[in-house]
Design an enzyme around this catalytic site. Structure first.
Site, PDB file in Angstrom:
ATOM      1  N   ASP A   1       0.817  -1.210   0.000  1.00  0.00           N
ATOM      2  CA  ASP A   1       0.000   0.000   0.000  1.00  0.00           C
ATOM      3  C   ASP A   1       0.852   1.261   0.000  1.00  0.00           C
ATOM      4  OD1 ASP A   1      -2.634  -0.540  -0.363  1.00  0.00           O
ATOM      5  OD2 ASP A   1      -3.277  -0.089   1.676  1.00  0.00           O
TER       6      ASP A   1
ATOM      7  N   ASP B   1       5.867  -8.635   9.232  1.00  0.00           N
ATOM      8  CA  ASP B   1       6.986  -8.956  10.132  1.00  0.00           C
ATOM      9  C   ASP B   1       6.879 -10.361  10.708  1.00  0.00           C
ATOM     10  OD1 ASP B   1       4.682  -7.779  11.610  1.00  0.00           O
ATOM     11  OD2 ASP B   1       5.896  -8.319  13.353  1.00  0.00           O
TER      12      ASP B   1
ATOM     13  N   ASP C   1       1.127 -10.857   8.566  1.00  0.00           N
ATOM     14  CA  ASP C   1       1.670  -9.516   8.695  1.00  0.00           C
ATOM     15  C   ASP C   1       3.105  -9.527   8.193  1.00  0.00           C
ATOM     16  OD1 ASP C   1      -0.639  -8.496   9.718  1.00  0.00           O
ATOM     17  OD2 ASP C   1      -0.001  -8.537  11.813  1.00  0.00           O
TER      18      ASP C   1
ATOM     19  N   ASP D   1     -10.223  -8.035  11.726  1.00  0.00           N
ATOM     20  CA  ASP D   1     -10.019  -9.479  11.838  1.00  0.00           C
ATOM     21  C   ASP D   1     -11.107 -10.139  12.692  1.00  0.00           C
ATOM     22  OD1 ASP D   1      -9.116  -8.163  14.077  1.00  0.00           O
ATOM     23  OD2 ASP D   1      -7.009  -8.693  13.773  1.00  0.00           O
TER      24      ASP D   1
END
Length: 866
Positions: A312, A362, A360, A457
């Site tokens: 993004d 990370d 995600d 979520d």
């Protein structure tokens, strides 16, 4: 013989006189030495120090009384001897009597040891007879109808009995006897392993807590004083909230499922296709790179795994990186709905596989992730989502700032270790945004990831459950990521979670609407109510000040009644939660966690209750640095205000003890104890606010893995890999100084049957340990290194089992020390006058601590006092 001559020649006198002479020779004060000699002579006359029993005690004085020095006597040593002796009798060590007999002290301790032996035998018998397992097996043999009928009968009987115990009016003595009996039963049950004793502890805890709340509503509100009534209603509302969360929490974690993986079909052609999505917005490439390198090594047919980097941020370097490693790069023309919109764009435009896995940027997945999780989707065609834990290999702000990394369970361990496992029992597992797999057709049926709230979520999983889909949770870490780097970032993340869950509570309340089972409604409701804890926590931190500063009776009852009702409620709750949650959260630590967040989540959750559309998504920063240790004064301001208010309460309490009405002194003392406890917790919050230095971009992960070093001359040196990061490793060689600094070597690692080598340079050598930096790795070598270390299937599996057992008393002591350290840190960063004041307080606390009983040294076997 002359009595005086006998006294002066007795061995005990010679020992005491020698100690007195040594003390004077060492410079002890004359007053202290004379007082020590006086107490010694008095003891010699009254306690018969010359007897064999006392001689054995005197010989082992240094082991039994390690904090009392005969060479340096102090005026209050007699008090220290009495306190330590009482502690030894009750807690630690029986004292034997003379020849062939026992004194009164050994009789008491003998009973204690007989009691311990009986309890140990009880536990051994329960384990040998496997009562708990046999009960479970008998329940499984019953038909579902019989099980439900039995459950209803037992529940009704327990409810009627509990209502009788809860509502029956008791006098203070009867109430005291009642709670003592329940506490004795709880102490007996807590030693028996298994689920049914845990359920018994829950019943006892709820009985005491419900009785306490009944007493609060029926007997403790002062309707004649408006100020007392207002403060009392605020406190009872906060207590009611805490009771509801307690009951729902017991229900939610009553029977953790502990689901195990299901094997995949032997025919790999039957394995479904998967799209793996990695969304990113403003994270640096150094954070995203290990995740994608690990994703490339996931053990899954390559023609059935497609990896997408969803950027993004629309950054050219990310596009080039994705192209260089052969994955798909996706951008979109706008950034609406943040992460949820980013994923939905990919689902609509690009994803065509049977399943979608989301990480995600990370979170580094292990090689076994898909094989561990996908079997359940093949077994259950209605399964829409499977979640695995969020595990962190870097310390969060609590762990780093308090120095508790790998010593105390992580703040999130309770949710991913126990709560999600309990949710799985009731088919109410929450989607947590990462480390999960979703069925694409189910996602399309609900319109993709939910975008109406900032916790997209949990809202997505709620919608899936409303459509009748099932969920699953496997409590085996299959990925690891970076925790938030600073306390401010951590609080910002929790504010977003709190606001989002309250938004769901308002916009799509799980208690109403169609599609959910009643147990699912309760699990979702508890999760959302948990984030409304800000205002109740602030009420508990300020409640005793209503009486001390405003003379408002928030609990309109005698101090003795307050103690008899409140203490059992707190003790049973602590004991039961320690039994249920001990592996994942140690006692009293939740007080510190909730206090740190309370001020900051109170306002956004209240606003969201009235205006659920207010607020926006914020990205949690990862991979940052903390250059210097400092006190975050911005974060600390509300804690400082609360500390000053409670300090004013302490001063007022002492004034009222001295000058107030005599009939209020006990109530003032109870309020003072409450205020001191609050100040300890607030001190812990201040300690968390001192940001420790974080100067490593690449966090090191501890491990014990065989490896080898190849030197340029061809020599091979076997070693053990002790830690690793994205940029280097720590090694333990078999011989000291086997490597030289700045030497170029090759690190050899194995993954399965394959062996890989990585060019390195030795950075430092200290004995058998060496620090080695990875040097000029190619892209493929970097991929291989990540897959040999971070992406190993067993890397994170044992981390959650490595914490010590919860000991509530020890945890309370840790929290007290933490609170005191918080004020010392505050003085360290405050003005010099404040520092001097805290130095005086430190000296006073150290003096008081010298009166406390101490652990005994090791007693030689030949001289044991048993």
């Amino acid at each position: 013989m002359n009595p005086l001559r006998w006294l002066l020649t007795a061995p005990a006198w010679q020992s005491l006189h020698s100690g007195y002479t040594t003390a004077r020779g060492n410079g002890a004060s004359r007053f202290a030495s004379a007082l020590h000699l006086f107490w010694s002579v008095l003891g010699l006359m009254l306690l018969r120090f010359e007897s064999p029993a006392w001689q054995r005690v005197i010989q082992q004085r240094r082991q039994l009384y390690p904090h009392i020095s005969p060479e340096r006597p102090r005026p209050l040593d007699i008090l220290r001897y009495l306190i330590q002796t009482l502690w030894l009798i009750v807690i630690r060590l029986p004292v034997a009597g003379g020849r062939g007999g026992v004194n009164r002290l050994s009789v008491l301790t003998g009973w204690r040891h007989h009691g311990y032996r009986w309890l140990d035998n009880l536990v051994a018998r329960s384990q040998t007879q496997r009562i708990d397992t046999r009960l479970e097996q008998r329940l499984k043999r019953l038909s579902p109808l019989m099980r439900r009928s039995l459950f209803v009968v037992v529940a009704l009987f327990a409810t009627l009995l509990a209502l009788l115990c809860i509502s029956q009016p008791f006098g203070l003595m009867t109430q005291f006897i009642f709670v003592v009996l329940l506490w004795g039963l709880a102490m007996l049950v807590r030693r028996i392993p298994g689920r049914f004793p845990t359920m018994m502890l829950i019943v006892l805890s709820l009985t005491v807590s419900c009785r306490y709340l009944w007493w609060r509503y029926t007997s403790t509100l002062n309707w004649d004083d408006p100020l007392s009534l207002i403060f009392g209603l605020l406190l009872i509302a906060a207590e009611t909230y805490a009771w509801v969360v307690l009951v729902l929490g017991y229900f939610q974690t009553l029977w953790p499922l502990n689901r195990q993986p299901v094997s995949m079909p032997a025919d790999r052609t039957q394995w479904p296709s998967v799209d793996l999505l990695v969304p990113t917005y403003n994270e640096p490439l150094s954070v995203v790179r290990p995740t994608l390198y690990a994703a490339l090594g996931i053990d899954w047919p390559k023609d059935r795994l497609t990896i997408y980097l969803l950027d993004d941020g629309n950054r050219p370097e990310f596009r080039e990186f994705a192209t260089s490693i052969g994955i798909n790069y996706v951008v979109r023309p706008s950034n609406e709905h943040a992460k949820a919109g980013n994923i939905n764009h990919a689902l609509k435009k690009y994803c065509r596989s049977d399943f979608v896995s989301i990480f995600d940027c990370d979170h580094v997945p292990t090689r076994s992730f898909l094989q561990m999780a996908m079997g359940w989707f093949i077994k259950d065609p209605r399964l829409a989502m499977l979640q695995t834990p969020h595990h962190f290999f870097s310390p969060d702000p609590f762990e780093r700032n308090l120095g508790r990394f790998r010593r105390t369970p992580n703040e999130g361990s309770l949710f991913y270790g126990l709560v999600q496992d309990g949710n799985d029992t009731w088919d109410a597992t929450f989607f947590c945004g990462s480390c999960a797999i979703l069925r694409r057709t189910a996602l399309e049926e609900i319109g993709g990831i939910a975008v109406e709230t900032v916790t997209e979520d949990a809202h997505t999983s709620l919608r899936l459950h409303r459509r009748g889909y099932t969920s699953a949770y496997i409590r085996i870490p299959q990925a690891a990521g970076l925790a938030t780097e600073s306390l401010s970032a951590h609080i910002g993340q929790r504010i977003r979670w709190a606001r989002g869950m309250v938004q769901i509570f308002r916009l799509d309340n799980p208690l109403f609407g169609k599609g959910l089972k009643w147990v699912q409604r309760l699990c979702y409701a508890n999760a959302m109510l948990h984030f409304l804890s800000g205002i109740p926590r602030l009420v508990f931190l300020l409640a005793p000040l209503a009486f001390l500063l405003c003379h408002a009776y928030i609990i309109y009852a005698p101090a003795l009644a307050i103690a008899i009702y409140v203490l059992p409620h707190m003790l049973h709750t602590s004991l039961t939660n320690s039994r249920i949650q001990g592996r994942w959260r140690h006692s009293f630590w939740s007080e510190v966690y909730e206090t740190v967040l309370a001020w900051y989540i109170a306002r956004p959750t209240t606003v969201a209750l009235f205006n659920p559309h207010k607020g926006k998504f914020n990205v949690t920063a990862k991979g940052g640095l903390v250059e210097e240790q400092h006190l975050d004064w911005v974060i600390t301001k509300p804690y400082m205000l609360l500390v000053l208010l409670n300090l004013a309460g302490v001063l007022m309490a002492f004034w009222r003890i001295q000058h107030g009405p005599a009939n209020e002194i006990l109530t003032v003392c109870v309020s003072l104890i409450w205020v001191i406890y609050n100040m300890i917790i607030l001190g812990g919050a201040v300690a968390v606010s001192v940001e420790a230095r974080q100067i490593r971009e690449a966090h090191r992960v501890e491990i014990a893995m065989p490896a080898a070093i190849a030197r340029e001359d061809g020599h091979m040196l076997p070693c053990t890999l002790r830690d690793y990061s994205d940029g280097g490793v720590g090694l333990e060689m078999r011989e000291p100084d086997a490597l030289r600094e700045n030497e170029k070597v090759w690190l050899l690692l194995r993954r399965g049957q394959q062996e890989f080598s990585f060019p390195c340079q030795v950075q430092r050598v200290f004995g058998r340990r060496a620090g080695v930096r990875l040097h000029q790795l190619t892209t493929q070598q970097h991929i291989d290194f990540i897959q040999c270390t971070f992406a190993r299937a067993d890397t994170w599996a044992l981390w959650q089992d490595g914490f010590p057992e919860d000991k509530p008393v020890q945890s309370l002591a840790d929290i007290m020390i933490l609170g005191f350290k918080g004020y010392l840190r505050l003085a360290e960063y405050g003005p010099p006058q404040l520092r001097r004041l805290f130095n005086l307080l430190t000296a006073g606390v150290s003096w008081l601590a010298s009166l406390l009983p101490q652990g005994i040294g090791r007693v030689p076997a030949s001289k044991n006092l048993h």
